[in-house]
Design a protein around this motif. Structure first.
Motif, PDB file in Angstrom:
ATOM      1  N   PRO A 210     -30.710 -22.258 104.901  1.00 26.86           N
ATOM      2  CA  PRO A 210     -29.419 -21.885 104.298  1.00 26.86           C
ATOM      3  C   PRO A 210     -29.466 -20.493 103.696  1.00 26.86           C
ATOM      4  CG  PRO A 210     -30.008 -24.131 103.709  1.00 26.86           C
ATOM      5  CD  PRO A 210     -31.205 -23.547 104.410  1.00 26.86           C
ATOM      6  N   GLY A 211     -28.419 -19.736 103.912  1.00 27.14           N
ATOM      7  CA  GLY A 211     -28.385 -18.353 103.446  1.00 27.14           C
ATOM      8  C   GLY A 211     -28.519 -17.398 104.616  1.00 27.14           C
ATOM      9  N   GLU A 212     -28.650 -16.131 104.328  1.00 34.04           N
ATOM     10  CA  GLU A 212     -28.769 -15.117 105.361  1.00 34.04           C
ATOM     11  C   GLU A 212     -30.144 -15.180 106.025  1.00 34.04           C
ATOM     12  OE1 GLU A 212     -26.559 -12.840 106.623  1.00 34.04           O
ATOM     13  OE2 GLU A 212     -25.157 -14.098 105.512  1.00 34.04           O
ATOM     14  N   GLY A 429     -45.018 -29.687  92.227  1.00 28.01           N
ATOM     15  CA  GLY A 429     -44.374 -29.673  93.538  1.00 28.01           C
ATOM     16  C   GLY A 429     -45.223 -28.992  94.594  1.00 28.01           C
ATOM     17  N   ASP A 430     -44.918 -29.269  95.839  1.00 33.45           N
ATOM     18  CA  ASP A 430     -45.573 -28.606  96.959  1.00 33.45           C
ATOM     19  C   ASP A 430     -45.423 -27.094  96.789  1.00 33.45           C
ATOM     20  OD1 ASP A 430     -46.145 -27.465  99.542  1.00 33.45           O
ATOM     21  OD2 ASP A 430     -45.685 -29.373 100.489  1.00 33.45           O
ATOM     22  N   PRO A 431     -46.525 -26.322  96.873  1.00 34.00           N
ATOM     23  CA  PRO A 431     -46.394 -24.859  96.684  1.00 34.00           C
ATOM     24  C   PRO A 431     -45.440 -24.211  97.678  1.00 34.00           C
ATOM     25  CG  PRO A 431     -48.579 -25.454  97.532  1.00 34.00           C
ATOM     26  CD  PRO A 431     -47.925 -26.719  97.097  1.00 34.00           C
ATOM     27  N   MET A 432     -45.183 -24.861  98.787  1.00 34.24           N
ATOM     28  CA  MET A 432     -44.234 -24.313  99.757  1.00 34.24           C
ATOM     29  C   MET A 432     -42.840 -24.190  99.151  1.00 34.24           C
ATOM     30  SD  MET A 432     -44.208 -23.290 102.964  1.00 34.24           S
ATOM     31  CE  MET A 432     -42.979 -22.882 104.216  1.00 34.24           C
ATOM     32  N   GLY A 436     -38.374 -21.163  98.344  1.00 36.06           N
ATOM     33  CA  GLY A 436     -36.932 -21.390  98.299  1.00 36.06           C
ATOM     34  C   GLY A 436     -36.442 -22.212  99.471  1.00 36.06           C
ATOM     35  N   PRO A 437     -35.221 -21.958  99.953  1.00 35.61           N
ATOM     36  CA  PRO A 437     -34.637 -22.773 101.022  1.00 35.61           C
ATOM     37  C   PRO A 437     -35.465 -22.835 102.296  1.00 35.61           C
ATOM     38  CG  PRO A 437     -32.926 -21.494  99.952  1.00 35.61           C
ATOM     39  CD  PRO A 437     -34.235 -21.009  99.395  1.00 35.61           C
ATOM     40  N   VAL A 438     -36.348 -21.845 102.516  1.00 43.89           N
ATOM     41  CA  VAL A 438     -37.228 -21.921 103.691  1.00 43.89           C
ATOM     42  C   VAL A 438     -38.035 -23.214 103.668  1.00 43.89           C
ATOM     43  CG1 VAL A 438     -39.270 -20.883 104.777  1.00 43.89           C
ATOM     44  CG2 VAL A 438     -37.358 -19.442 104.065  1.00 43.89           C
ATOM     45  N   SER A 439     -38.385 -23.675 102.454  1.00 43.84           N
ATOM     46  CA  SER A 439     -39.199 -24.881 102.329  1.00 43.84           C
ATOM     47  C   SER A 439     -38.445 -26.144 102.727  1.00 43.84           C
ATOM     48  CB  SER A 439     -39.690 -25.033 100.891  1.00 43.84           C
ATOM     49  OG  SER A 439     -38.609 -25.343 100.007  1.00 43.84           O
ATOM     50  N   PRO A 738     -25.422 -33.606 104.721  1.00 43.21           N
ATOM     51  CA  PRO A 738     -24.240 -33.772 103.877  1.00 43.21           C
ATOM     52  C   PRO A 738     -24.432 -33.362 102.430  1.00 43.21           C
ATOM     53  CG  PRO A 738     -25.257 -35.889 104.347  1.00 43.21           C
ATOM     54  CD  PRO A 738     -25.967 -34.887 105.191  1.00 43.21           C
ATOM     55  N   ASP A 739     -25.686 -33.368 101.958  1.00 41.65           N
ATOM     56  CA  ASP A 739     -25.922 -33.014 100.558  1.00 41.65           C
ATOM     57  C   ASP A 739     -27.360 -32.549 100.415  1.00 41.65           C
ATOM     58  OD1 ASP A 739     -25.384 -32.616  97.910  1.00 41.65           O
ATOM     59  OD2 ASP A 739     -25.601 -34.713  97.326  1.00 41.65           O
ATOM     60  N   SER A 740     -27.616 -31.764  99.375  1.00 39.89           N
ATOM     61  CA  SER A 740     -28.959 -31.229  99.159  1.00 39.89           C
ATOM     62  C   SER A 740     -28.982 -30.494  97.827  1.00 39.89           C
ATOM     63  CB  SER A 740     -29.329 -30.246 100.275  1.00 39.89           C
ATOM     64  OG  SER A 740     -28.648 -29.009 100.100  1.00 39.89           O
ATOM     65  N   LEU A 741     -30.087 -29.810  97.565  1.00 39.29           N
ATOM     66  CA  LEU A 741     -30.215 -28.944  96.396  1.00 39.29           C
ATOM     67  C   LEU A 741     -29.117 -27.890  96.334  1.00 39.29           C
ATOM     68  CD1 LEU A 741     -34.044 -28.260  96.518  1.00 39.29           C
ATOM     69  CD2 LEU A 741     -32.854 -29.044  94.491  1.00 39.29           C
ATOM     70  N   VAL A 742     -28.651 -27.457  97.512  1.00 35.36           N
ATOM     71  CA  VAL A 742     -27.671 -26.373  97.566  1.00 35.36           C
ATOM     72  C   VAL A 742     -26.348 -26.839  98.173  1.00 35.36           C
ATOM     73  CG1 VAL A 742     -29.429 -24.578  97.689  1.00 35.36           C
ATOM     74  CG2 VAL A 742     -28.577 -25.594  99.812  1.00 35.36           C
TER      75      VAL A 742
END
Length: 802
Positions: A210-212, A429-432, A436-439, A738-742
């Motif tokens: 998500p994002g550019e 949390g997982d260091p990945m 950010g959203p890449v994870s 449908p839903d997530s952190l963002v």
């Protein structure tokens, strides 16, 4: 070779098509003791021309059947209808023409697991483009992404056949998943499908998020934890020290610990400063030979360094030989071959090569024998019942104990097939997740509990979860599971039916089993990086390099050693787990499995991982990274770039007609493959002139309409194109979380399609499900509060998922 029954004993497989993906999936099934028959056209499969045919076809038999004739088609259908599995890698138009679609076979073969491989799916405008790995990598943006090797000015050929490997593993996931379901539903088969387009989705780490889309990396900014250097005797080596402890030991060994630290190495910083530090590291490494460095580092348990191997050279790697990843198998033409061993390590039911690759039509007119004996019965003893839910793995619970990419993404793939995946993460949390959203790629679709595994109370939590689980996946180095109380012997006492996977780097035994590794290690050993760098890179040891030349070679090797090894490891691990779940369903017994990053990546480069007397030389990517000869390469168009794949005679003739170059087909310089090989430059020039007269878009549109595999290769990244394709959404390659952190976001779909696709979820914070999971395994509210207060577990912040 012994004939002890294997996991797939009694399973009958028919293989149709000349796809390497289908061949590799069939090889794994044959190693697992399935009876595999490959149906070949008169004259034999084109794969027989490949050196790796002796590996890909081992343990199989051959039947010649001309599918265009009534007699040949009847012969093929008789075998298919008596089989358990059909692996079919034909264009959808060919399947329709021969009447070999699932609907036409289902009435006669209701138990058949029909596993189809296509290029871009079975529907839509791209469905009948010839299925070549590089075609998918060109249209899917991989060649655009590799343009960083030319400062993003032009695409670069993608040398590692990742789409083909991923597709082979997806076929295995689908086959074993469907066979498992057949054991549960009273014996009914089903159709599953994957494509190179679905496979390639696995390999996009950054651009889909998500994002550019992330910008391409064009400046020479070395990533110091993955340093590339040259020893005093000219050997190029790859370090992999991505972690504060690993990087600290690396600097200590080089006596550079007072010049840089891990935090500075990880931060963006000034590119000039990074290059200066690379110079210092390379100066230190150049002080000794490779042999001396190997001796110095022999007792260092946190140092990861390997020389860059050409594809296939790792057949002589001490770890491969010690752990059994190299086997000797008789060659199809006599003599002995050295080749890769079985892809999955299963001590209880060892996979093993079951025989030599077959002579053409070795089976003749013989069909499969009578049912019974070792393995599958004609009628499943399982009572038919309602499916437990959507997805091939509905009803399966998986515990994931791993970080970063490879192991977590394997679990992601299982979640995409309907499994309930519970991710066990460190308290922070997982260091990945810090990326950010890449994870999201490695956390989406999962439940999460955060806990400190070093605490005895956390071990008890894990054991309670294990008691309710079907599978456990981990990637800890040998010795760590025993210290944490999560080793197989401990967990099988809690849950005798547990499927337990170790997805290691080097493996659980052998001289390198202790060593850390990251994706660059796999790329250096298996030869993916070497192949991608192209002819002349790295230069021979005796060549003296200036400072600027050292920098250019270093950058080229670093950029060539990109992230695909993690995903090769992940998709292999996911396939192994589905095989284990099938075995458990069939026998009621748990089992331990092992996959290894190094072996998974060697299998991805498997075309070169076979040795025998008289073997042809390895095909080498040219120094300009355009491809493998005039008919499998990149060409500049009037505007943009295209990739064309026309390696076979009929492809060449079709290409010439489409380009208004019909005269080339009668030109004695080009009439045969041998003649074209002797006149490469002349053919490149003739084709190049024709491509240069039209735009890339026009070439793609006009040539694909005439059955030529010609696609635009300078556009990307993959999601920018795929997410806008109606056919991709219609076939489930693109879905919406449908839903997530963002909030809602578009994401890639599952690696394969089946009768009941699972609904795919988004990504949520670490520890989101801590309380619910603790309650599920019997902890009361006061106990949960105590565990949180003592720092045994952690939960997501109240607003983290808003």
């Amino acid at each position: 070779m012994t004939r002890e029954p294997g996991i797939a004993a009694g399973i009958r497989v028919v293989e149709i098509g000349s796809s390497a993906s289908v061949a590799v999936a069939g090889m794994v099934l044959a190693d697992a003791d399935a009876e595999v028959v490959q149906i070949e056209p008169p004259g034999g499969s084109p794969l027989r021309e490949e050196p790796a045919f002796g590996m890909w076809a081992r343990g199989k038999s051959s039947v010649v059947a001309d599918l265009a004739s009534a007699e040949g088609l009847a012969r093929a259908r008789a075998l298919i209808c008596d089989a358990d599995v059909l692996l079919i890698g034909l264009k959808p138009a060919s399947v329709d023409r021969f009447g070999l679609g699932h609907a036409s076979l289902e009435a006669e073969a209701p138990r058949l697991v029909y596993a189809a491989l296509t290029g871009f799916g079975s529907q839509g405008p791209w469905r009948d483009i010839p299925v070549y790995d590089a075609v998918m990598q060109a249209r899917g943006g991989r060649m655009y992404e590799l343009s960083i090797l030319f400062g993003a000015k032009r695409p670069a050929f993608a040398a590692a056949p990742v789409a083909a490997h991923g597709a082979a593993m997806a076929l295995l996931e689908g086959v074993f998943g469907a066979l498992r379901e057949r054991e549960r539903n009273g014996g009914r088969g089903q159709r599953i499908e994957t494509s190179l387009a679905q496979s390639l989705m696995s390999y996009d780490l950054y651009h889909w998020a998500p994002g550019e889309p992330a910008p391409l990396r064009t400046e020479d900014t070395p990533f110091l934890p993955y340093s590339v250097a040259r020893t005093s005797d000219g050997v190029w080596v790859q370090f992999a020290q991505n972690g504060p402890v690993l990087f600290g030991d690396f600097l200590r060994v080089l006596a550079l610990d007072d010049e840089v630290n891990y935090v500075d190495a990880m931060m963006p910083g000034d590119p000039a400063d990074k290059r200066a530090l690379r110079d210092r590291i390379q100066e230190k490494v150049a002080e000794a030979s490779w042999a001396v460095w190997q001796e110095r580092l022999a007792d260092e348990r946190n140092l990861s360094v390997e020389r860059f191997h050409a594809p296939g050279e790792a057949l002589s790697h001490p770890q491969f030989e010690a752990i059994g990843d190299v086997v000797e198998v008789p060659g199809p033409a006599g003599g002995t071959t050295r080749q890769l061993g079985p892809l999955f390590d299963v001590p209880a039911w060892p996979l093993q090569p079951r025989g030599v690759a077959p002579a053409l039509d070795s089976r003749g007119h013989a069909g499969f024998g009578p049912r019974g004996g070792k393995g599958e019965s004609a009628v499943s003893p399982v009572t038919a019942g309602d499916p437990p839910g959507p997805g091939l793995l509905a009803g399966v619970t998986v515990l994931e104990l791993g970080m970063w990419i490879a192991l977590p993404f394997a679990a992601t793939q299982l979640a995409e097939l309907g499994a309930r995946v519970i991710k066990l993460e460190p308290l922070e949390g997982d260091p990945m997740r810090a990326i950010g959203p890449v994870s999201f790629k490695i956390v989406q679709g999962k439940e999460s509990i955060a806990l400190d595994l070093k605490r005895p109370e956390a071990t008890e939590i894990v054991h309670r979860l294990v008691a309710r689980a079907d599978a456990v996946l981990h990637s800890y180095r040998p010795g760590v599971p025993e210290r944490l109380g999560i080793d197989f012997e401990t967990l099988r006492k809690i849950n005798p039916g547990l499927v337990y996977l170790y997805n290691g780097s080097y493996g659980s035994r052998g001289p390198k089993s202790y060593a850390p590794a990251f994706h660059v290690t796999g790329g250096a050993i298996a030869g993916g990086a070497y192949a991608q760098a192209g002819a002349g890179c790295p230069p021979p040891p005796e060549v003296v390099l200036s400072h600027d030349e050292m920098a250019r070679v270093s950058q080229r090797l670093e950029l060539s050693n990109e992230a695909n090894p993690d995903f090769n490891s992940a998709v292999t691990a996911a396939a192994a787990v589905t095989m284990g779940l099938y075995a458990r369903q069939k026998t009621g017994r748990g089992l331990a499995l092992e996959t290894r990053m190094m072996l998974s990546n060697a299998m991805m480069m498997g075309a070169d991982f076979i040795e025998y007397e008289g073997r042809p030389e390895r095909r080498e990517l040219d120094s300009e990274l355009t491809g493998f000869g005039p008919l499998y390469r990149l060409y500049p168009a009037a505007e943009g770039w295209v990739f064309v794949a026309a390696p076979r005679q009929r492809d060449f003739e079709r290409l010439c007609v489409a380009l208004d170059l019909g005269s080339l087909t009668s030109d004695e310089r080009f009439t045969t493959a041998e003649a074209r090989e002797s006149n490469v430059q002349a053919l490149v020039a003739a084709l190049g002139d024709a491509f240069a007269k039209r735009s890339a878009d026009a070439l793609e549109s006009e040539l694909t309409a005439q059955g030529v595999a010609c696609v635009r290769a300078d556009q990307g990244p993959y999601p920018r194109w795929l997410f806008e394709q109606d056919w991709a959404r219609e076939q489930g390659l693109v879905v919406d979380a449908p839903d997530s952190l963002v909030g809602p976001y578009p994401r890639f779909g599952a690696p394969l399609s089946s009768e009941r696709p699972a609904s795919l979820r988004g990504a949520f914070a670490s520890g989101t499900d801590t309380r619910a999971l603790l309650a599920e395994v019997g902890y009361g509210a006061r106990e949960i509060e105590g565990l949180l207060e003592r720092g045994v577990v952690a939960e997501a912040a109240a607003d983290s998922n808003d």
